[in-house]
Design a protein around this motif. Structure first.
Motif, PDB file in Angstrom:
ATOM      1  N   LEU A  94      -8.359   0.698   8.126  1.00 26.08           N
ATOM      2  CA  LEU A  94      -7.085   1.048   7.489  1.00 26.08           C
ATOM      3  C   LEU A  94      -6.995   0.524   6.068  1.00 26.08           C
ATOM      4  N   GLY A  95      -7.554  -0.666   5.822  1.00 27.44           N
ATOM      5  CA  GLY A  95      -7.387  -1.291   4.517  1.00 27.44           C
ATOM      6  C   GLY A  95      -8.340  -0.786   3.460  1.00 27.44           C
ATOM      7  N   ARG A  96      -9.515  -0.302   3.867  1.00 34.05           N
ATOM      8  CA  ARG A  96     -10.505   0.039   2.850  1.00 34.05           C
ATOM      9  C   ARG A  96     -11.178   1.392   3.046  1.00 34.05           C
ATOM     10  N   LYS A  97     -11.364   1.813   4.299  1.00 35.70           N
ATOM     11  CA  LYS A  97     -12.214   2.981   4.525  1.00 35.70           C
ATOM     12  C   LYS A  97     -11.496   4.305   4.293  1.00 35.70           C
ATOM     13  N   ILE A  98     -10.145   4.328   4.434  1.00 37.44           N
ATOM     14  CA  ILE A  98      -9.428   5.586   4.192  1.00 37.44           C
ATOM     15  C   ILE A  98      -9.252   5.802   2.693  1.00 37.44           C
ATOM     16  N   ILE A  99      -8.674   4.813   2.009  1.00 35.62           N
ATOM     17  CA  ILE A  99      -8.586   4.825   0.542  1.00 35.62           C
ATOM     18  C   ILE A  99      -8.699   3.380   0.074  1.00 35.62           C
ATOM     19  N   GLU A 100      -8.910   3.208  -1.221  1.00 34.35           N
ATOM     20  CA  GLU A 100      -8.800   1.884  -1.826  1.00 34.35           C
ATOM     21  C   GLU A 100      -7.325   1.691  -2.175  1.00 34.35           C
ATOM     22  N   VAL A 101      -6.663   0.784  -1.454  1.00 33.59           N
ATOM     23  CA  VAL A 101      -5.210   0.638  -1.578  1.00 33.59           C
ATOM     24  C   VAL A 101      -4.879  -0.371  -2.669  1.00 33.59           C
ATOM     25  N   ASP A 102      -3.943  -0.001  -3.571  1.00 39.57           N
ATOM     26  CA  ASP A 102      -3.424  -0.957  -4.541  1.00 39.57           C
ATOM     27  C   ASP A 102      -2.049  -1.425  -4.056  1.00 39.57           C
ATOM     28  N   PRO A 103      -1.484  -2.485  -4.643  1.00 39.26           N
ATOM     29  CA  PRO A 103      -0.217  -3.035  -4.141  1.00 39.26           C
ATOM     30  C   PRO A 103       0.935  -2.040  -4.104  1.00 39.26           C
ATOM     31  N   ALA A 104       1.050  -1.181  -5.103  1.00 38.52           N
ATOM     32  CA  ALA A 104       2.153  -0.215  -5.125  1.00 38.52           C
ATOM     33  C   ALA A 104       2.034   0.754  -3.952  1.00 38.52           C
ATOM     34  N   ARG A 105       0.840   1.278  -3.744  1.00 36.37           N
ATOM     35  CA  ARG A 105       0.638   2.219  -2.633  1.00 36.37           C
ATOM     36  C   ARG A 105       0.776   1.515  -1.281  1.00 36.37           C
ATOM     37  N   GLY A 106       0.313   0.277  -1.210  1.00 36.80           N
ATOM     38  CA  GLY A 106       0.483  -0.471   0.033  1.00 36.80           C
ATOM     39  C   GLY A 106       1.947  -0.690   0.370  1.00 36.80           C
ATOM     40  N   PHE A 107       2.750  -1.032  -0.644  1.00 40.22           N
ATOM     41  CA  PHE A 107       4.184  -1.244  -0.435  1.00 40.22           C
ATOM     42  C   PHE A 107       4.871   0.024   0.052  1.00 40.22           C
ATOM     43  N   VAL A 108       4.574   1.155  -0.592  1.00 39.84           N
ATOM     44  CA  VAL A 108       5.210   2.425  -0.202  1.00 39.84           C
ATOM     45  C   VAL A 108       4.784   2.827   1.209  1.00 39.84           C
ATOM     46  N   ALA A 109       3.494   2.709   1.521  1.00 37.48           N
ATOM     47  CA  ALA A 109       3.011   3.101   2.848  1.00 37.48           C
ATOM     48  C   ALA A 109       3.669   2.270   3.940  1.00 37.48           C
ATOM     49  N   GLU A 110       3.765   0.959   3.720  1.00 35.39           N
ATOM     50  CA  GLU A 110       4.382   0.083   4.722  1.00 35.39           C
ATOM     51  C   GLU A 110       5.874   0.364   4.867  1.00 35.39           C
ATOM     52  N   SER A 111       6.557   0.581   3.763  1.00 34.26           N
ATOM     53  CA  SER A 111       8.009   0.823   3.814  1.00 34.26           C
ATOM     54  C   SER A 111       8.325   2.132   4.530  1.00 34.26           C
ATOM     55  N   VAL A 112       7.575   3.174   4.228  1.00 34.18           N
ATOM     56  CA  VAL A 112       7.792   4.465   4.890  1.00 34.18           C
ATOM     57  C   VAL A 112       7.504   4.349   6.382  1.00 34.18           C
ATOM     58  N   SER A 113       6.415   3.688   6.740  1.00 38.36           N
ATOM     59  CA  SER A 113       6.056   3.539   8.150  1.00 38.36           C
ATOM     60  C   SER A 113       7.137   2.795   8.918  1.00 38.36           C
ATOM     61  N   ALA A 114       7.630   1.703   8.343  1.00 34.41           N
ATOM     62  CA  ALA A 114       8.670   0.929   9.009  1.00 34.41           C
ATOM     63  C   ALA A 114       9.926   1.766   9.222  1.00 34.41           C
ATOM     64  N   THR A 115      10.300   2.560   8.220  1.00 36.47           N
ATOM     65  CA  THR A 115      11.489   3.412   8.336  1.00 36.47           C
ATOM     66  C   THR A 115      11.347   4.414   9.477  1.00 36.47           C
ATOM     67  N   VAL A 116      10.182   5.061   9.574  1.00 32.34           N
ATOM     68  CA  VAL A 116       9.946   6.028  10.644  1.00 32.34           C
ATOM     69  C   VAL A 116      10.025   5.349  12.012  1.00 32.34           C
ATOM     70  N   LEU A 117       9.476   4.148  12.133  1.00 33.75           N
ATOM     71  CA  LEU A 117       9.513   3.422  13.404  1.00 33.75           C
ATOM     72  C   LEU A 117      10.943   3.072  13.801  1.00 33.75           C
ATOM     73  N   TYR A 118      11.746   2.610  12.834  1.00 36.46           N
ATOM     74  CA  TYR A 118      13.121   2.230  13.136  1.00 36.46           C
ATOM     75  C   TYR A 118      13.953   3.430  13.584  1.00 36.46           C
ATOM     76  N   VAL A 119      13.789   4.552  12.896  1.00 41.03           N
ATOM     77  CA  VAL A 119      14.557   5.752  13.254  1.00 41.03           C
ATOM     78  C   VAL A 119      14.223   6.194  14.673  1.00 41.03           C
TER      79      VAL A 119
END
Length: 335
Positions: free
Chosen positions: A243-268
């Motif tokens: 997840l951290g390296r093999k799909i894409i090389e994640v930078d902090p901005a993209r990591g923040f957005v991916a985590e925030s969106v995922s958490a929102t979907v889980l909560y809903v």
């Protein structure tokens, strides 16, 4: 004999919860670790704590697992317990296989597949309408929503920050990832620990050791929360690398957005729809979504294809293993 089977169910369910923790620990922390926002040990500790807290925040998903997948009303107490044992064995087996190969498959769908497979092997009813509405539809739409929402938000973030100093911006996003990773870990506990609670609750209801009007006992909630937290703390390095390296090389901005969106979907899904969705599917698709904003070739689609195959195979594979174990174990346990 039934009392012994209940103990076996509880032990297997907590074992499944533990494997869920180390299998899915990467969901919450892979991007934060890969961007160096958090060290691996700090990230695992944070994820373990937030998994525990999240597990105690609700029971709607647990009640869906207990009452809306397989129909045990016409089964004897003994038969119902054997079905639950075989479902758990099927789910644990698939979790271990995919963990070994480093594939972020869904523990949620492994458990549901196990319940369906063992139930069919026992000639019991399956709530197909409920499975379709609460499992199949979320399985299809949650990753799509995760991908599209992450892509759209990332495009917006890039536009808003187009004139910002890159080094300073990334440093701030690295700090923000501490919050987004915590939110993701909370959502993981909220979703995945509840599935174990639901299985234990189902076993207790089967033998009359729990009252449906009283809800899930507190000790069941605490045990499930502790098991998933312990599993999370033990790691999950193989899947974390995927997840951290093999799909894409994640930078902090993209990591923040991916985590925030995922958490929102889980909560809903947990609080509004009461649907047991896959944290794995959600976060993986969100990572692909933010990665695609670089360019289509930034996402390693070959790895994504292997993950997609594991997604599709999870329910039928876990069902097949669970049904096989039912045919093997049922005659032995009925002696």
């Amino acid at each position: 004999m039934e009392a012994a089977l209940v103990v076996v169910v509880i032990a297997l369910a907590l074992g499944f919860d533990y494997t869920n923790g180390f299998h899915d620990a990467a969901n919450a922390i892979a991007t934060s670790v890969s961007t160096r926002a958090l060290t691996p040990r700090v990230a695992l500790t944070m994820a373990a704590v937030m998994n525990f807290v999240g597990a105690l925040l609700g029971t709607a998903v647990a009640e869906t697992i207990a009452t809306s997948i397989v129909d045990l009303k016409d089964a004897t107490g003994h038969q119902a317990l054997v079905v639950i044992v075989c479902a758990l064995v099927g789910a644990i087996t698939w979790n271990l296989i995919t963990w070994w190969f480093g594939l972020p498959s869904s523990s949620t769908h492994a458990l549901i597949g196990g319940l369906v497979g063992a139930g069919l092997a026992a000639s019991l009813g399956v709530y197909w309408q409920s499975v379709y509405e609460k499992v199949v539809l979320p399985m299809v739409f949650s990753p799509l929503v995760g991908f599209l929402l992450a892509f759209a938000i990332m495009v917006g973030v890039l536009w808003l920050l187009r004139n910002a100093a890159p080094a300073k911006t990334m440093r701030r996003f690295r700090l923000a990832q501490t919050v987004s990773a915590s939110a993701m870990a909370l959502g993981h506990g909220l979703q995945d620990a509840q599935k174990t609670m639901g299985v234990i609750y189902l076993a207790l209801l089967t033998v009359g050791w729990a009252n449906p009007d009283d809800g899930i006992p507190l000790w069941v909630k605490v045990c499930a929360a502790a098991a998933i937290s312990a599993g999370t703390y033990s790691g999950g390095w193989r899947i974390m690398r995927t997840l951290g390296r093999k799909i894409i090389e994640v930078d902090p901005a993209r990591g923040f957005v991916a985590e925030s969106v995922s958490a929102t979907v889980l909560y809903v899904n947990a609080f509004v729809l009461h649907a047991p969705v896959s944290t794995t599917h959600t976060v993986t698709s969100a990572i692909m979504g933010v990665g695609a904003t670089k360019r289509a070739s930034a996402v390693r689609w070959g790895v994504a294809k292997n993950i997609g195959i594991a997604w599709v195979l999870t329910i039928p594979a876990a069902a097949a293993v669970a049904s096989l174990f039912y045919f093997v174990l049922n005659p032995i346990l009925n002696r």
